[in-house]
Design an enzyme around this catalytic site. Structure first.
Site, PDB file in Angstrom:
ATOM      1  CD  GLU A   1       5.197   2.760  -3.157  1.00  0.00           C
ATOM      2  OE1 GLU A   1       5.595   3.773  -3.751  1.00  0.00           O
ATOM      3  OE2 GLU A   1       4.185   2.748  -2.447  1.00  0.00           O
TER       4      GLU A   1
ATOM      5  CD  GLU B   1       1.945   1.010   2.657  1.00  0.00           C
ATOM      6  OE1 GLU B   1       1.343   1.903   2.036  1.00  0.00           O
ATOM      7  OE2 GLU B   1       3.177   0.923   2.684  1.00  0.00           O
TER       8      GLU B   1
END
Ligand code: XIL
Length: 329
Positions: free
Chosen positions: A127, A236
């Site tokens: 991220e 995810e």
């Protein structure tokens, strides 16, 4: 006996994994063992949890129990995650820029070394792009931006040249401003010869986004990463269904249809993407209710809050069976 996910995908190149936490819960561990061929730590390998003190790597009880389960159940082991702007150790925040750089590179070396030959794939950088700006987050700018990210991957590769190294992020599964920014960054890194191999598309999604065009856009996104030498992984996955129209049963049926179409679309070119990981697999242990403030009746995963399979479980198996039949034919 009814076939499990694992029965369908065994002897194929397809990986269906799950993030997991350690729980004394036999139904949870049995379901995990009989359905998935890969596990990854949902929280316990993150920096904060492995380095309560500077320059130390300490594997806590949860993390060790999952490593034991991976070995006992004979599963693939994906590492999640080495460097992230969240869940940093408290001591890290007090460091100056050079000390931060050193600490980050040392952490990459220690984790790669500790799990060398055991972990087949690592989320090395997690991220780094902010969705508000589509630019690097402050933590990454402070330590040197893309040049430092380049260095991080090189250091990781030097320690374990066999390991697949992943850049992982959210809200970038389809083509949008954020995935464009990620694409441009990864393209630059590839052109510089940086040893980065894969992009992780997290896919914590709201069912409302899962229109036909959305799926088509995901396929195009996976194809463009493949065109610059990167495989993709859906890293995810969970699908919130509370925003669908209709009664609870109707919402869950629609969610099942989305799971079916999602698995078919994501796995439509196995050279480019052969792996989907659920972010835990049961409503009993999902992060979604807390994080997204969703009522627990709207289970985002294919096993409900009592670890009973839902319509989405059957839908995923139907999709996987069709993908596998396509391989044989
Ligand atoms: C989440 C876990 O699910 C929670 O249990 C933990 O408390 C916080 O992190 N992006 C990621 C994951 O890369 O590591 C996050 O996992 C979810 C968002």
């Amino acid at each position: 006996m009814e076939k499990t996910i694992l029965d369908i995908i065994c002897d194929t190149p397809i990986v269906v994994g799950t993030a997991t936490k350690h729980r004394e819960d036999p139904l949870y561990s049995d379901t995990r063992r009989s359905n998935f061929n890969m596990y990854t730590h949902e929280w316990s390998l993150k920096w904060k949890h492995v380095s309560p003190k500077p320059s130390q790597v300490h594997i806590n009880k949860d993390a060790q129990a999952i490593i034991d389960a991976i070995n006992n159940d004979n599963k693939k082991f994906k590492g999640h995650c080495i460097l992230w702007h969240n869940d940093l150790p408290d001591w890290f925040h007090a460091l100056g820029v050079q000390e931060k750089q050193t600490a980050m590179l040392n952490h990459v070396k220690s984790m790669m070394q500790m799990f060398k030959g055991k972990v087949y794939k690592w989320d090395v950088v997690n991220e780094a792009i902010a969705d508000s700006t589509n630019d690097l987050r402050p933590m990454w700018k402070e330590v040197g931006g893309i040049d430092f990210i380049d260095k991080v991957f090189r250091v990781a590769h030097e320690v374990d040249p066999e390991c697949t190294l992943v850049y992982n992020d959210y809200a970038c599964t389809k083509i949008n401003n954020k995935s464009n920014a990620i694409f441009n960054m990864l393209k630059t890194l590839k052109e510089r010869g940086c040893p980065i191999h894969e992009v992780g598309l997290q896919t914590h999604e709201d069912g409302a986004c899962m229109r036909h065009m959305w799926m088509e856009s995901m396929k195009q996104n996976i194809a463009r990463f493949y065109s610059i030498g990167l495989t993709s992984t859906i890293s995810e996955l969970d699908i919130r269904c509370h925003t669908f129209a209709g009664s609870l049963d109707e919402k869950l049926e629609k969610q099942a249809d989305v799971y079916y179409r999602f698995f078919k679309a994501a796995l439509s070119d196995l050279r480019a993407c052969n792996e989907i990981t659920l972010w835990n697999f049961t409503g009993k242990y999902t992060w979604v209710y807390d994080f997204f403030k969703v009522e627990p009746m709207y289970c985002p995963l294919p096993w409900d809050n009592d670890i009973k399979p839902t319509a989405s479980y059957q839908a995923i198996k139907r999709a996987l069976q069709e993908v596998v039949d396509g391989l044989m034919g």
